[in-house]
Design a protein around this motif. Structure first.
Motif, PDB file in Angstrom:
ATOM      1  N   THR A  97      15.543   7.512   8.027  1.00 35.65           N
ATOM      2  CA  THR A  97      14.286   7.911   8.673  1.00 35.65           C
ATOM      3  C   THR A  97      14.312   7.510  10.143  1.00 35.65           C
ATOM      4  OG1 THR A  97      13.289   5.816   7.988  1.00 35.65           O
ATOM      5  CG2 THR A  97      12.918   7.710   6.558  1.00 35.65           C
ATOM      6  N   ALA A  98      13.806   8.383  10.988  1.00 39.50           N
ATOM      7  CA  ALA A  98      13.723   8.080  12.425  1.00 39.50           C
ATOM      8  C   ALA A  98      12.457   7.272  12.680  1.00 39.50           C
ATOM      9  CB  ALA A  98      13.710   9.382  13.217  1.00 39.50           C
ATOM     10  N   PRO A  99      12.469   6.429  13.714  1.00 40.96           N
ATOM     11  CA  PRO A  99      11.282   5.607  13.993  1.00 40.96           C
ATOM     12  C   PRO A  99      10.074   6.453  14.396  1.00 40.96           C
ATOM     13  CG  PRO A  99      12.929   5.363  15.741  1.00 40.96           C
ATOM     14  CD  PRO A  99      13.564   6.157  14.656  1.00 40.96           C
ATOM     15  N   CYS A 100       8.890   5.937  14.107  1.00 40.15           N
ATOM     16  CA  CYS A 100       7.664   6.671  14.445  1.00 40.15           C
ATOM     17  C   CYS A 100       7.484   6.723  15.958  1.00 40.15           C
ATOM     18  CB  CYS A 100       6.447   6.021  13.777  1.00 40.15           C
ATOM     19  SG  CYS A 100       5.799   4.588  14.647  1.00 40.15           S
ATOM     20  N   GLY A 101       6.599   7.577  16.393  1.00 39.79           N
ATOM     21  CA  GLY A 101       6.387   7.784  17.833  1.00 39.79           C
ATOM     22  C   GLY A 101       5.948   6.522  18.548  1.00 39.79           C
ATOM     23  N   TYR A 130       0.826  -1.219   0.000  1.00 39.52           N
ATOM     24  CA  TYR A 130       0.000   0.000   0.000  1.00 39.52           C
ATOM     25  C   TYR A 130       0.852   1.257   0.000  1.00 39.52           C
ATOM     26  CZ  TYR A 130      -3.175  -3.746   0.859  1.00 39.52           C
ATOM     27  OH  TYR A 130      -3.849  -4.932   0.726  1.00 39.52           O
ATOM     28  N   SER A 131       1.864   1.276   0.864  1.00 44.12           N
ATOM     29  CA  SER A 131       2.732   2.465   0.911  1.00 44.12           C
ATOM     30  C   SER A 131       3.899   2.337  -0.057  1.00 44.12           C
ATOM     31  CB  SER A 131       3.287   2.660   2.327  1.00 44.12           C
ATOM     32  OG  SER A 131       4.244   1.651   2.617  1.00 44.12           O
ATOM     33  N   GLY A 132       4.292   1.112  -0.359  1.00 46.22           N
ATOM     34  CA  GLY A 132       5.494   0.919  -1.175  1.00 46.22           C
ATOM     35  C   GLY A 132       6.762   1.236  -0.404  1.00 46.22           C
ATOM     36  N   PHE A 133       6.631   1.477   0.902  1.00 49.96           N
ATOM     37  CA  PHE A 133       7.781   1.868   1.733  1.00 49.96           C
ATOM     38  C   PHE A 133       8.207   0.675   2.578  1.00 49.96           C
ATOM     39  CE2 PHE A 133       9.710   4.277   5.366  1.00 49.96           C
ATOM     40  CZ  PHE A 133      10.627   5.006   4.634  1.00 49.96           C
ATOM     41  N   LYS A 134       9.242  -0.015   2.109  1.00 53.93           N
ATOM     42  CA  LYS A 134       9.703  -1.216   2.801  1.00 53.93           C
ATOM     43  C   LYS A 134      10.692  -0.839   3.897  1.00 53.93           C
ATOM     44  CE  LYS A 134       9.083  -4.537  -0.884  1.00 53.93           C
ATOM     45  NZ  LYS A 134       9.432  -5.927  -1.095  1.00 53.93           N
ATOM     46  N   VAL A 135      10.481  -1.427   5.070  1.00 54.79           N
ATOM     47  CA  VAL A 135      11.358  -1.142   6.208  1.00 54.79           C
ATOM     48  C   VAL A 135      11.803  -2.461   6.840  1.00 54.79           C
ATOM     49  CG1 VAL A 135      11.613   0.149   8.370  1.00 54.79           C
ATOM     50  CG2 VAL A 135       9.943   0.929   6.670  1.00 54.79           C
ATOM     51  N   GLY A 136      13.082  -2.540   7.145  1.00 51.60           N
ATOM     52  CA  GLY A 136      13.614  -3.659   7.918  1.00 51.60           C
ATOM     53  C   GLY A 136      14.197  -3.103   9.203  1.00 51.60           C
ATOM     54  N   ILE A 183       1.765  -3.094  10.904  1.00 53.75           N
ATOM     55  CA  ILE A 183       2.749  -2.909  11.990  1.00 53.75           C
ATOM     56  C   ILE A 183       4.092  -2.476  11.396  1.00 53.75           C
ATOM     57  CG2 ILE A 183       3.376  -5.384  12.018  1.00 53.75           C
ATOM     58  CD1 ILE A 183       3.787  -5.035  15.094  1.00 53.75           C
ATOM     59  N   CYS A 184       4.773  -1.612  12.116  1.00 55.55           N
ATOM     60  CA  CYS A 184       6.084  -1.127  11.674  1.00 55.55           C
ATOM     61  C   CYS A 184       7.150  -2.212  11.889  1.00 55.55           C
ATOM     62  CB  CYS A 184       6.502   0.085  12.483  1.00 55.55           C
ATOM     63  SG  CYS A 184       5.510   1.549  12.235  1.00 55.55           S
ATOM     64  N   ALA A 185       8.237  -2.075  11.161  1.00 57.60           N
ATOM     65  CA  ALA A 185       9.354  -3.018  11.260  1.00 57.60           C
ATOM     66  C   ALA A 185       9.936  -3.062  12.673  1.00 57.60           C
ATOM     67  CB  ALA A 185      10.441  -2.606  10.274  1.00 57.60           C
ATOM     68  N   GLU A 186      10.008  -1.918  13.326  1.00 60.87           N
ATOM     69  CA  GLU A 186      10.638  -1.863  14.645  1.00 60.87           C
ATOM     70  C   GLU A 186       9.840  -2.673  15.670  1.00 60.87           C
ATOM     71  OE1 GLU A 186       9.951   0.597  12.605  1.00 60.87           O
ATOM     72  OE2 GLU A 186      11.421   2.208  12.707  1.00 60.87           O
ATOM     73  N   ARG A 187       8.512  -2.524  15.649  1.00 63.09           N
ATOM     74  CA  ARG A 187       7.700  -3.288  16.612  1.00 63.09           C
ATOM     75  C   ARG A 187       7.596  -4.748  16.200  1.00 63.09           C
ATOM     76  NH1 ARG A 187       2.652  -0.878  16.464  1.00 63.09           N
ATOM     77  NH2 ARG A 187       3.506   0.519  14.889  1.00 63.09           N
ATOM     78  N   CYS A 229      10.116  -6.856   9.908  1.00 57.89           N
ATOM     79  CA  CYS A 229       9.832  -5.945   8.786  1.00 57.89           C
ATOM     80  C   CYS A 229       8.434  -5.369   8.964  1.00 57.89           C
ATOM     81  CB  CYS A 229       9.930  -6.702   7.460  1.00 57.89           C
ATOM     82  SG  CYS A 229       8.742  -8.042   7.299  1.00 57.89           S
ATOM     83  N   ASN A 230       8.118  -4.341   8.192  1.00 57.94           N
ATOM     84  CA  ASN A 230       6.752  -3.824   8.277  1.00 57.94           C
ATOM     85  C   ASN A 230       5.808  -4.765   7.535  1.00 57.94           C
ATOM     86  OD1 ASN A 230       8.037  -2.772   5.920  1.00 57.94           O
ATOM     87  ND2 ASN A 230       6.593  -1.083   5.765  1.00 57.94           N
ATOM     88  N   VAL A 231       4.627  -4.905   8.106  1.00 48.49           N
ATOM     89  CA  VAL A 231       3.605  -5.790   7.541  1.00 48.49           C
ATOM     90  C   VAL A 231       2.324  -4.977   7.441  1.00 48.49           C
ATOM     91  CG1 VAL A 231       2.367  -7.977   7.796  1.00 48.49           C
ATOM     92  CG2 VAL A 231       4.698  -7.769   8.688  1.00 48.49           C
ATOM     93  N   GLU A 232       1.949  -4.614   6.225  1.00 46.60           N
ATOM     94  CA  GLU A 232       0.761  -3.788   6.034  1.00 46.60           C
ATOM     95  C   GLU A 232      -0.486  -4.653   5.882  1.00 46.60           C
ATOM     96  OE1 GLU A 232       1.778  -0.987   2.895  1.00 46.60           O
ATOM     97  OE2 GLU A 232       3.140   0.068   4.260  1.00 46.60           O
ATOM     98  N   SER A 233      -1.623  -3.981   5.849  1.00 50.20           N
ATOM     99  CA  SER A 233      -2.909  -4.675   5.779  1.00 50.20           C
ATOM    100  C   SER A 233      -3.869  -3.851   4.923  1.00 50.20           C
ATOM    101  CB  SER A 233      -3.480  -4.820   7.195  1.00 50.20           C
ATOM    102  OG  SER A 233      -4.821  -5.250   7.142  1.00 50.20           O
TER     103      SER A 233
HETATM  104  N1  THU Z   1       7.118   2.257   8.937  1.00 51.82           N
HETATM  105  C1  THU Z   1       7.973   1.451   9.627  1.00 51.82           C
HETATM  106  O1  THU Z   1       7.985   0.226   9.467  1.00 51.82           O
HETATM  107  N2  THU Z   1       8.814   2.038  10.499  1.00 51.82           N
HETATM  108  C2  THU Z   1       8.891   3.376  10.730  1.00 51.82           C
HETATM  109  O2  THU Z   1       9.684   3.802  11.550  1.00 51.82           O
HETATM  110  C3  THU Z   1       8.027   4.288  10.014  1.00 51.82           C
HETATM  111  C4  THU Z   1       7.042   3.678   9.101  1.00 51.82           C
HETATM  112  C5  THU Z   1       6.215   1.624   7.965  1.00 51.82           C
HETATM  113  C6  THU Z   1       4.761   1.670   8.317  1.00 51.82           C
HETATM  114  C7  THU Z   1       4.135   1.554   6.950  1.00 51.82           C
HETATM  115  O3  THU Z   1       4.075   0.179   6.596  1.00 51.82           O
HETATM  116  C8  THU Z   1       5.126   2.239   6.032  1.00 51.82           C
HETATM  117  O4  THU Z   1       6.348   2.281   6.729  1.00 51.82           O
HETATM  118  C9  THU Z   1       4.724   3.649   5.619  1.00 51.82           C
HETATM  119  O5  THU Z   1       4.425   4.410   6.710  1.00 51.82           O
END
Ligand code: THU
Length: 141
Positions: free
Chosen positions: A86-90, A24-30, A55-59, A44-48
């Motif tokens: 990129t810094a991790p989300c809040g 959905y976002s096309g933004f892959k995070v490990g 869920i974000c990759a960090e959690r 890794c991030n797992v979208e729905s």
């Molecule tokens: N995302 C992460 O996995 N980590 C972050 O620190 C910021 C955002 C993911 C969530 C979502 O799947 C995608 O990046 C775009 O926000």
């Protein structure tokens, strides 16, 4: 020649990024956590299709590490394809602060740009287990 002990963590974060499910976002995070016993646990991030469920990759990495019995962490490496680190989300900052308020947070791009912060710098006044009247947390769970 000396090797940086974090190179192993960087490599795991990169591998995890390749597994990201982000249609959905096309933004892959490990993300890869360096545990106190030197184990490295990645996520890794797992979208729905139900967007907020993702869920974000960090959690994701944190959940995998807790599942393996880890409770102490030294560093996390976050890997993306973004131009700048990129810094991790809040929400992830708060989740990480539960276990490692002084965690070293390293964010790297696939292009090789890297930044590092301490979690305390990114989340100066976390809500902690001791914020609760019961003080429950790390040592009681
Ligand atoms: N995302 C992460 O996995 N980590 C972050 O620190 C910021 C955002 C993911 C969530 C979502 O799947 C995608 O990046 C775009 O926000």
């Amino acid at each position: 020649m000396t090797t940086d002990p974090l190179d192993r963590v960087r490599a795991e974060a990169r591998k995890a990024m390749a597994q990201a499910y982000a249609p959905y976002s096309g933004f892959k995070v490990g993300a890869a956590l360096l545990c106190a016993d030197h184990t490295v646990v990645a996520g890794c991030n797992v979208e729905s299709a139900s967007y907020p469920v993702g869920i974000c990759a960090e959690r994701s990495a944190l959940g995998a590490a807790i599942t393996r019995g880890m409770r102490e962490f030294r560093a996390i490496v976050i890997m993306t394809d973004a131009v700048e680190p990129t810094a991790p989300c809040g929400m992830c900052r708060q989740a990480l602060a539960e276990f490692a308020p002084d965690l070293a947070v390293i964010s790297r791009t696939s292009g090789g740009r890297e930044m590092q912060w301490s979690l305390a710098e990114l989340l100066p006044r976390p809500f902690t287990p001791s914020s609760l009247p019961s003080g429950a947390g790390l040592n009681s769970a």
